[in-house]
Motif scaffolding. Structure first.
Motif, PDB file in Angstrom:
ATOM      1  N   ASP A 119     -12.456   6.666  -0.010  1.00 12.45           N
ATOM      2  CA  ASP A 119     -11.385   6.422  -0.969  1.00 12.45           C
ATOM      3  C   ASP A 119     -10.105   6.998  -0.889  1.00 12.45           C
ATOM      4  OD1 ASP A 119     -10.325   4.737  -3.567  1.00 12.45           O
ATOM      5  OD2 ASP A 119     -10.765   7.043  -4.234  1.00 12.45           O
ATOM      6  N   ALA A 120      -8.844   6.132   0.730  1.00 10.63           N
ATOM      7  CA  ALA A 120      -7.743   6.927   0.257  1.00 10.63           C
ATOM      8  C   ALA A 120      -7.318   8.015  -0.933  1.00 10.63           C
ATOM      9  CB  ALA A 120      -6.621   6.146   0.847  1.00 10.63           C
ATOM     10  N   ASP A 121      -7.023   7.365  -1.982  1.00 16.46           N
ATOM     11  CA  ASP A 121      -6.689   8.392  -3.715  1.00 16.46           C
ATOM     12  C   ASP A 121      -7.381   9.636  -3.716  1.00 16.46           C
ATOM     13  OD1 ASP A 121      -5.238   6.169  -4.206  1.00 16.46           O
ATOM     14  OD2 ASP A 121      -5.991   5.009  -5.624  1.00 16.46           O
ATOM     15  N   TYR A 122      -8.364   9.290  -3.586  1.00 18.96           N
ATOM     16  CA  TYR A 122      -9.528  10.662  -3.436  1.00 18.96           C
ATOM     17  C   TYR A 122      -9.054  11.620  -3.296  1.00 18.96           C
ATOM     18  CZ  TYR A 122     -13.125  13.816  -4.340  1.00 18.96           C
ATOM     19  OH  TYR A 122     -14.038  14.452  -4.049  1.00 18.96           O
ATOM     20  N   TYR A 123      -9.116  11.414  -0.906  1.00 18.41           N
ATOM     21  CA  TYR A 123      -8.833  11.797  -0.249  1.00 18.41           C
ATOM     22  C   TYR A 123      -8.246  12.740   0.384  1.00 18.41           C
ATOM     23  CZ  TYR A 123     -14.119  11.394   0.822  1.00 18.41           C
ATOM     24  OH  TYR A 123     -15.462  11.210   0.332  1.00 18.41           O
ATOM     25  N   PHE A 126      -6.729  15.117  -2.461  1.00 18.34           N
ATOM     26  CA  PHE A 126      -7.095  16.504  -3.183  1.00 18.34           C
ATOM     27  C   PHE A 126      -7.342  17.144  -1.438  1.00 18.34           C
ATOM     28  CE2 PHE A 126      -9.634  14.502  -6.534  1.00 18.34           C
ATOM     29  CZ  PHE A 126      -9.006  15.275  -7.045  1.00 18.34           C
ATOM     30  N   PHE A 127      -6.770  16.668  -0.656  1.00 19.58           N
ATOM     31  CA  PHE A 127      -7.429  17.038   0.814  1.00 19.58           C
ATOM     32  C   PHE A 127      -7.312  16.622   1.737  1.00 19.58           C
ATOM     33  CE2 PHE A 127     -12.113  15.970  -1.281  1.00 19.58           C
ATOM     34  CZ  PHE A 127     -11.746  17.700  -1.782  1.00 19.58           C
ATOM     35  N   GLY A 128      -5.964  16.059   1.540  1.00 17.09           N
ATOM     36  CA  GLY A 128      -4.698  15.424   2.677  1.00 17.09           C
ATOM     37  C   GLY A 128      -4.649  14.065   3.422  1.00 17.09           C
ATOM     38  N   PHE A 129      -6.077  12.848   3.406  1.00 18.06           N
ATOM     39  CA  PHE A 129      -6.129  11.986   3.968  1.00 18.06           C
ATOM     40  C   PHE A 129      -4.786  11.110   3.660  1.00 18.06           C
ATOM     41  CE2 PHE A 129     -10.035  15.241   5.132  1.00 18.06           C
ATOM     42  CZ  PHE A 129     -10.783  15.004   6.336  1.00 18.06           C
ATOM     43  N   SER A 130      -4.674  10.632   5.158  1.00 20.13           N
ATOM     44  CA  SER A 130      -4.439   8.980   4.278  1.00 20.13           C
ATOM     45  C   SER A 130      -4.303   8.068   5.011  1.00 20.13           C
ATOM     46  CB  SER A 130      -2.811   9.853   4.575  1.00 20.13           C
ATOM     47  OG  SER A 130      -1.797   8.327   4.655  1.00 20.13           O
ATOM     48  N   ALA A 131      -4.247   7.112   5.185  1.00 21.63           N
ATOM     49  CA  ALA A 131      -4.435   5.878   6.284  1.00 21.63           C
ATOM     50  C   ALA A 131      -2.914   6.146   7.386  1.00 21.63           C
ATOM     51  CB  ALA A 131      -4.650   4.343   5.408  1.00 21.63           C
ATOM     52  N   PHE A 143     -15.196  -2.556   9.064  1.00 21.07           N
ATOM     53  CA  PHE A 143     -14.494  -1.495   8.223  1.00 21.07           C
ATOM     54  C   PHE A 143     -13.185  -1.996   7.146  1.00 21.07           C
ATOM     55  CE2 PHE A 143     -11.683  -1.695  12.211  1.00 21.07           C
ATOM     56  CZ  PHE A 143     -10.833  -0.555  11.948  1.00 21.07           C
ATOM     57  N   GLU A 144     -12.549  -1.171   6.298  1.00 26.56           N
ATOM     58  CA  GLU A 144     -11.435  -1.541   5.674  1.00 26.56           C
ATOM     59  C   GLU A 144     -10.566  -0.401   6.348  1.00 26.56           C
ATOM     60  OE1 GLU A 144     -12.663  -2.062   1.445  1.00 26.56           O
ATOM     61  OE2 GLU A 144     -14.900  -1.744   2.102  1.00 26.56           O
ATOM     62  N   ARG A 145      -8.963  -1.179   6.835  1.00 28.37           N
ATOM     63  CA  ARG A 145      -8.436  -0.552   7.368  1.00 28.37           C
ATOM     64  C   ARG A 145      -7.516   0.818   6.571  1.00 28.37           C
ATOM     65  NH1 ARG A 145      -7.258  -0.880  11.969  1.00 28.37           N
ATOM     66  NH2 ARG A 145      -7.759  -2.731  13.345  1.00 28.37           N
ATOM     67  N   GLU A 146      -7.644   0.377   4.875  1.00 24.54           N
ATOM     68  CA  GLU A 146      -7.466   1.128   4.070  1.00 24.54           C
ATOM     69  C   GLU A 146      -8.296   2.655   3.962  1.00 24.54           C
ATOM     70  OE1 GLU A 146      -8.857  -1.689   1.452  1.00 24.54           O
ATOM     71  OE2 GLU A 146      -8.096  -2.006   3.447  1.00 24.54           O
TER      72      GLU A 146
END
Length: 169
Positions: A119-123, A126-131, A143-146
């Motif tokens: 989940d992009a919003d959560y990760y 809190f942790f700086g992950f992005s798509a 897979f879902e690109r987002e």
């Protein structure tokens, strides 16, 4: 507050039970499993969370994978996950504690880029992950690109396009 221990200290059968309860028995068919097929999780970066009674409540594993560019060059990455928490213990901070432990064990200096499916919003929050930089990356399965997320100090070092898969494949 969870107690964190190295995942290598946990009986593998118990790890499998947590993964089955968190993701279901059909979890092996997921794309994430194909991305790390034939590799072993990294003991120094993988942890277990114990509850107040010292029962296993959750696990996290990190894996060596690569992004192979169109010229066939493999660029090493770390795959974060699965982050597995027993359903009855979710929303209690176990997953966040496991993520902080693994990412903290990486340190910040010269850490390999990290990728996960989540989940992009959560990760992101809190942790700086992005798509933002994974839009032209591919996985060995649906897979879902987002939900294909990257955490990297300098994404320019990675190819714009490529296929994710096990390191050394």
């Amino acid at each position: 507050m969870p107690t964190l221990v190295p995942l290598a200290n946990v009986d593998p059968a118990m790890i499998e039970q947590v993964l089955d309860r968190a993701f279901g028995p059909d979890r092996h068919a997921r794309t994430a499993y194909r991305m790390r097929e034939g590799t072993d999780w990294l003991p120094a970066l993988s942890f277990a969370a114990l509850d107040d009674d010292d029962y296993l409540a959750g696990t996290i594993q990190l894996w060596p994978i690569a992004l192979t560019d169109p010229e066939g060059r493999a660029h090493p990455l770390l795959m974060v996950g699965p982050v597995a928490v027993l359903p009855e213990r979710q929303q209690e901070g176990y997953g966040k504690a496991l993520m902080l432990a693994s990412l903290g064990a990486l340190g910040s200096a010269n850490a390999l880029p990290q990728v996960l499916i989540g989940d992009a919003d959560y990760y992101g929050r809190f942790f700086g992950f992005s798509a933002e930089h994974t839009g032209d990356w591919y996985c060995p399965g649906p897979f879902e690109r987002e939900r294909l997320l990257l955490r990297c100090d300098n994404p320019a070092v990675l190819p714009r396009t490529g296929m994710l898969g096990p390191w050394g494949a």
